[in-house]
Design a protein around this motif. Structure first.
Motif, short mmCIF file in Angstrom:
data_model
loop_
_atom_site.label_atom_id
_atom_site.label_comp_id
_atom_site.label_asym_id
_atom_site.label_seq_id
_atom_site.Cartn_x
_atom_site.Cartn_y
_atom_site.Cartn_z
N ILE A 1 7.15 -3.90 4.55
CA ILE A 1 7.05 -2.53 4.03
C ILE A 1 7.81 -2.43 2.70
CG2 ILE A 1 7.63 -0.10 4.44
CD1 ILE A 1 7.41 -0.64 7.44
N ALA A 2 9.00 -3.04 2.68
CA ALA A 2 9.80 -3.01 1.45
C ALA A 2 9.04 -3.66 0.29
CB ALA A 2 11.13 -3.72 1.67
N LEU A 3 8.42 -4.82 0.57
CA LEU A 3 7.71 -5.54 -0.49
C LEU A 3 6.52 -4.74 -1.02
CD1 LEU A 3 7.66 -9.15 1.01
CD2 LEU A 3 8.83 -8.42 -1.06
N MET A 4 5.79 -4.09 -0.13
CA MET A 4 4.60 -3.36 -0.55
C MET A 4 4.95 -2.00 -1.16
SD MET A 4 2.01 -5.34 -0.02
CE MET A 4 3.12 -6.62 -0.61
N ARG A 5 6.02 -1.40 -0.65
CA ARG A 5 6.40 -0.06 -1.10
C ARG A 5 6.88 -0.06 -2.55
NH1 ARG A 5 10.55 3.91 -0.55
NH2 ARG A 5 12.18 2.38 -0.16
N VAL A 6 7.44 -1.18 -2.97
CA VAL A 6 8.01 -1.23 -4.31
C VAL A 6 6.94 -1.45 -5.39
CG1 VAL A 6 8.47 -3.72 -4.47
CG2 VAL A 6 10.06 -2.11 -5.52
N LEU A 7 5.73 -1.80 -4.97
CA LEU A 7 4.68 -2.10 -5.96
C LEU A 7 4.03 -0.83 -6.49
CD1 LEU A 7 2.88 -5.16 -4.29
CD2 LEU A 7 4.26 -5.16 -6.39
N PRO A 8 4.03 -0.63 -7.82
CA PRO A 8 3.30 0.51 -8.38
C PRO A 8 1.82 0.44 -7.98
CG PRO A 8 4.71 -0.50 -10.05
CD PRO A 8 4.75 -1.39 -8.85
N ASN A 9 1.19 1.59 -7.83
CA ASN A 9 -0.22 1.75 -7.47
C ASN A 9 -0.52 1.52 -5.99
OD1 ASN A 9 -0.94 2.33 -10.09
ND2 ASN A 9 -1.57 0.25 -10.58
N MET A 10 0.43 0.98 -5.23
CA MET A 10 0.14 0.67 -3.82
C MET A 10 0.36 1.88 -2.92
SD MET A 10 -0.89 -1.62 -1.75
CE MET A 10 -0.53 -3.38 -1.66
N THR A 11 -0.56 2.06 -1.96
CA THR A 11 -0.39 3.04 -0.89
C THR A 11 -0.01 2.27 0.37
OG1 THR A 11 -1.98 4.61 -1.81
CG2 THR A 11 -1.65 4.70 0.57
N VAL A 12 0.97 2.75 1.11
CA VAL A 12 1.46 2.02 2.28
C VAL A 12 1.36 2.92 3.53
CG1 VAL A 12 3.39 0.79 3.33
CG2 VAL A 12 3.03 0.66 0.86
N ILE A 13 0.60 2.44 4.51
CA ILE A 13 0.40 3.23 5.74
C ILE A 13 0.76 2.39 6.96
CG2 ILE A 13 -1.27 4.53 7.13
CD1 ILE A 13 -2.94 4.83 4.53
N VAL A 14 1.58 2.97 7.82
CA VAL A 14 1.98 2.31 9.07
C VAL A 14 1.53 3.20 10.22
CG1 VAL A 14 3.88 1.30 10.38
CG2 VAL A 14 3.99 1.35 7.89
N PRO A 15 0.34 2.96 10.77
CA PRO A 15 -0.16 3.85 11.83
C PRO A 15 0.66 3.71 13.11
CG PRO A 15 -1.92 2.42 10.95
CD PRO A 15 -0.61 1.88 10.47
N ALA A 16 0.73 4.82 13.85
CA ALA A 16 1.56 4.86 15.05
C ALA A 16 0.81 4.48 16.32
CB ALA A 16 2.17 6.25 15.21
N ASP A 17 -0.50 4.62 16.29
CA ASP A 17 -1.28 4.27 17.49
C ASP A 17 -2.73 3.94 17.08
OD1 ASP A 17 -2.60 6.67 17.02
OD2 ASP A 17 -2.50 7.34 19.11
N ALA A 18 -3.56 3.71 18.09
CA ALA A 18 -4.94 3.31 17.84
C ALA A 18 -5.71 4.39 17.10
CB ALA A 18 -5.63 2.96 19.16
N GLY A 19 -5.52 5.64 17.53
CA GLY A 19 -6.26 6.73 16.91
C GLY A 19 -5.89 6.91 15.45
N GLU A 20 -4.60 6.81 15.17
CA GLU A 20 -4.18 6.96 13.77
C GLU A 20 -4.66 5.77 12.94
OE1 GLU A 20 -0.58 8.97 11.43
OE2 GLU A 20 0.11 7.36 12.75
N THR A 21 -4.74 4.59 13.57
CA THR A 21 -5.25 3.41 12.86
C THR A 21 -6.70 3.63 12.44
OG1 THR A 21 -3.80 1.98 14.13
CG2 THR A 21 -5.67 0.94 13.03
N ARG A 22 -7.51 4.12 13.39
CA ARG A 22 -8.93 4.36 13.06
C ARG A 22 -9.04 5.34 11.90
NH1 ARG A 22 -9.79 3.37 18.66
NH2 ARG A 22 -9.14 5.46 19.25
N ALA A 23 -8.24 6.40 11.96
CA ALA A 23 -8.28 7.41 10.90
C ALA A 23 -7.78 6.83 9.58
CB ALA A 23 -7.45 8.61 11.29
N ALA A 24 -6.76 5.97 9.66
CA ALA A 24 -6.18 5.39 8.44
C ALA A 24 -7.15 4.41 7.78
CB ALA A 24 -4.86 4.70 8.77
N VAL A 25 -7.92 3.68 8.58
CA VAL A 25 -8.91 2.75 8.01
C VAL A 25 -9.93 3.54 7.20
CG1 VAL A 25 -10.81 1.18 8.60
CG2 VAL A 25 -8.60 0.96 9.77
N ARG A 26 -10.37 4.66 7.75
CA ARG A 26 -11.34 5.51 7.03
C ARG A 26 -10.71 6.10 5.76
NH1 ARG A 26 -15.87 6.75 8.86
NH2 ARG A 26 -16.44 5.76 10.80
N ALA A 27 -9.48 6.56 5.90
CA ALA A 27 -8.80 7.17 4.75
C ALA A 27 -8.59 6.13 3.66
CB ALA A 27 -7.47 7.76 5.19
#
Lengths: 323, 256
Positions: A134-160
């Protein structure tokens, strides 16, 4: 955003990587520009589900993560929507320069869906457990970082992620976790979600630690302490407003993540509180250490990543506020 | 350009200049008035430090005014020290961290084939760049996926920053390595336009595998005091040296 929940006891557990595999295949049916790449781990990362459904749009790049990331960049430059998957430790560490220079610097539309993040990888041990991704990806300009909490949020995050034009890092886990969100949940990139309201302490959590935070809130309630639980699945963009508003109400904070306390969610919360509304903060996470072999449950206990650890941290934060 | 910028990489730019001229004026199907035309051929400068040569070719081809070349490496310029696809019209990939461009070119070639398009992808690598492991990952993948719509040039000038490639870290034998990785390999004189164009034609006719055109070149080509001198890899000439270089290049052009 508010989405109040209570954890269901004994509910079915689903790993976020499984939800990713299904969501990616579903996305593939709707959008012919979606392609997937993997580095010889497609059965583990679940891109194999997509590969079976769309063999022409699935590229196994072999054990060569650097080339996979820059190939994904080339596919994106030519209009495709590539999802590149491997274990988090390789996606972010082995191929960091490719993610930086070939994907983030030119703001290319590559989605990095990395599985087996954190210590719940289990028996494979510290070499395979990313505690710094997370630290490595968060520091990169232009990057969006998502850590889904469960299966449902993962499905929604993939679409987003697919709907968003630009690089996205999705952090997925190997082990099964409880279902938190119902089908009515609408995930939005950049928004933290209040899952439970309380006035004594704010528990900011991401990934597998969201369920632990909800359990911790139940335990704290039994001791007369009302904890507010906030799911911070968007590490970047970071929802400064929701986080700051929560601590204005509670005056004490805990961050909980399956990641180093340096540079990840704890780091982001600390940055936010220090600049907007300083209150006592206790960070739950790996304390500047690598993991080791063991079962996921054993490791979560050994490294202090359980509901009981969050309860202790919450009491400490409340205590520090009072002195 | 590098003299005006007071920094940059003149040596490796000059060794690649003839290949870039051939590509932009005879080979690439491009339209400078429509840099985003979907049917265009793509060119990836994997050895991104040769950006001055790429910018010169793009400007002469009409992507932006030739006068703009003087802004190279200056603040707010569209001409960054290394190619930036988001800033410069005609630049297809952001490169500079060596070893990544061939992978990006491979990704573009996969995309083109997936869509059934006939546009082709070209890339230019340095010989020192072949010391990067990712180059060989990309080589393996392009052959594995039979990317015959991908043609790469290897600017084989024999020198890198710290000295001759043979002394610093030999990537040789390069021709045999590319052949062993499943590529069709053509060896040419990288300053002979006939040979450059002939090799491109051969690459277009080669089916089932990508083509690597190994171009023997001279670092600092056309400039008397720079030719085959490693020290001119990443050093800008003084104003006096730049004058001398331009006189040399004009003489060379007239002789041709």
């Amino acid at each position: 955003m508010k989405y109040l929940v209570r954890l269901q006891e004994g509910a079915k557990k689903v790993a976020t990587r499984d939800a990713y595999g299904e969501a990616l295949a579903e996305l593939g049916r709707e959008n012919p520009d979606v392609v997937a790449l993997d580095a010889d781990l497609s059965k583990s990362t679940k891109t194999a589900v997509f590969g079976k459904a769309f063999p022409a749009r699935f590229f196994n790049m072999g054990i060569a993560e650097a080339n996979m990331m820059a190939t994904a960049a080339g596919l994106a430059a030519a209009g495709k929507v590539p999802f590149a998957s491997t274990f988090a430790v390789f996606a972010t560490g082995r191929a960091f320069d490719q993610v930086r220079n070939s994907i983030c610097y030119p703001h290319l539309n590559v989605k990095i869906a990395a599985s087996h993040a954190g210590i719940t990888v289990g028996e494979d041990g510290g070499s395979h457990q990313s505690v710094e991704d997370i630290a490595l990806m968060r520091v990169l300009p232009n990057m969006t970082v998502i850590v889904p909490a469960d299966a449902g949020e993962t499905r929604a995050a993939v679409r987003a992620a697919a709907a968003l034009d630009g690089p996205v890092y999705l952090r997925l886990g190997r082990a099964g976790g409880p279902i938190i969100f119902g089908p009515d949940y609408s995930f939005r990139v950049g928004e933290a979600v209040v899952l439970r309201e309380g006035r004594d302490v704010s528990l900011f959590a991401c990934g597998v630690m969201v369920a632990e935070a909800l359990k911790a809130a139940d335990q704290l309630a039994g001791e007369g302490l009302e904890a507010e639980v906030v799911n911070v699945s968007s590490l970047k963009p970071f929802d400064w407003r929701t986080v700051a508003e929560s601590v204005v109400r509670t005056g004490a904070a805990v961050s909980a993540e399956e990641h180093s306390i340096i540079g990840g969610l704890g780091g982001a919360v600390a940055e936010c509180l220090a600049e907007r509304h300083p209150v006592p903060l206790v960070r739950v996470g790996l304390r500047d250490t690598f993991g080791e072999s063991g079962t996921p449950d054993e490791l979560m206990k050994a490294y202090g990543l359980t509901a009981a650890d969050i309860v202790r941290a919450a009491k400490e934060a409340i205590q520090r506020r009072r002195v | 350009m590098t003299a005006a910028a007071k920094s940059g990489h003149p040596g490796g730019s000059l060794s690649a200049a003839d290949i870039l001229a051939a590509l932009y004026f005879r080979v690439l199907r491009v339209d400078p008035s429509r840099p985003g035309w979907p049917e265009r051929d793509r060119f990836v400068l994997s050895k991104g430090h040769a950006a001055p040569a790429l910018y010169a070719a793009l400007a002469e081809r009409g992507y932006f005014p030739v006068e703009e070349l003087k802004t190279l490496r200056r603040i707010h310029s569209r001409l960054q020290g290394h190619p930036d696809m988001r800033k410069t019209p005609g630049v297809e990939a952001s490169t500079g961290s060596l070893g990544q461009g061939l992978s990006m070119a491979g990704g573009m070639a996969l995309a083109g084939r997936l869509d059934g398009c006939d546009w082709r992808v070209y890339a230019l690598l340095g010989d020192g760049e072949c010391e990067e492991g990712q180059v060989w990952e990309a080589a393996m993948a392009a052959a594995h996926y039979r990317l015959d719509n991908l043609t790469a040039f290897l600017d084989n000038n024999g020198l890198q920053i710290d000295g001759p490639i043979e002394q610093v870290m030999s990537p040789n034998p390069l021709n045999d390595k590319w052949r062993a990785f499943g590529w069709h390999v053509i060896e040419i004189d990288g300053h002979d336009f006939g040979q450059i164009l002939g090799a491109v034609d051969e690459a277009k006719k080669t089916k089932g595998r990508p083509t690597m055109i190994v171009a023997r070149t001279i670092k600092g080509k056309g400039c008397s005091f720079m030719e085959n001198e490693a020290e001119w890899h990443g050093k800008a000439p003084s104003p006096e040296q730049a004058e001398q270089a331009l006189r040399d290049l004009e003489k060379g052009g007239a002789a041709r």
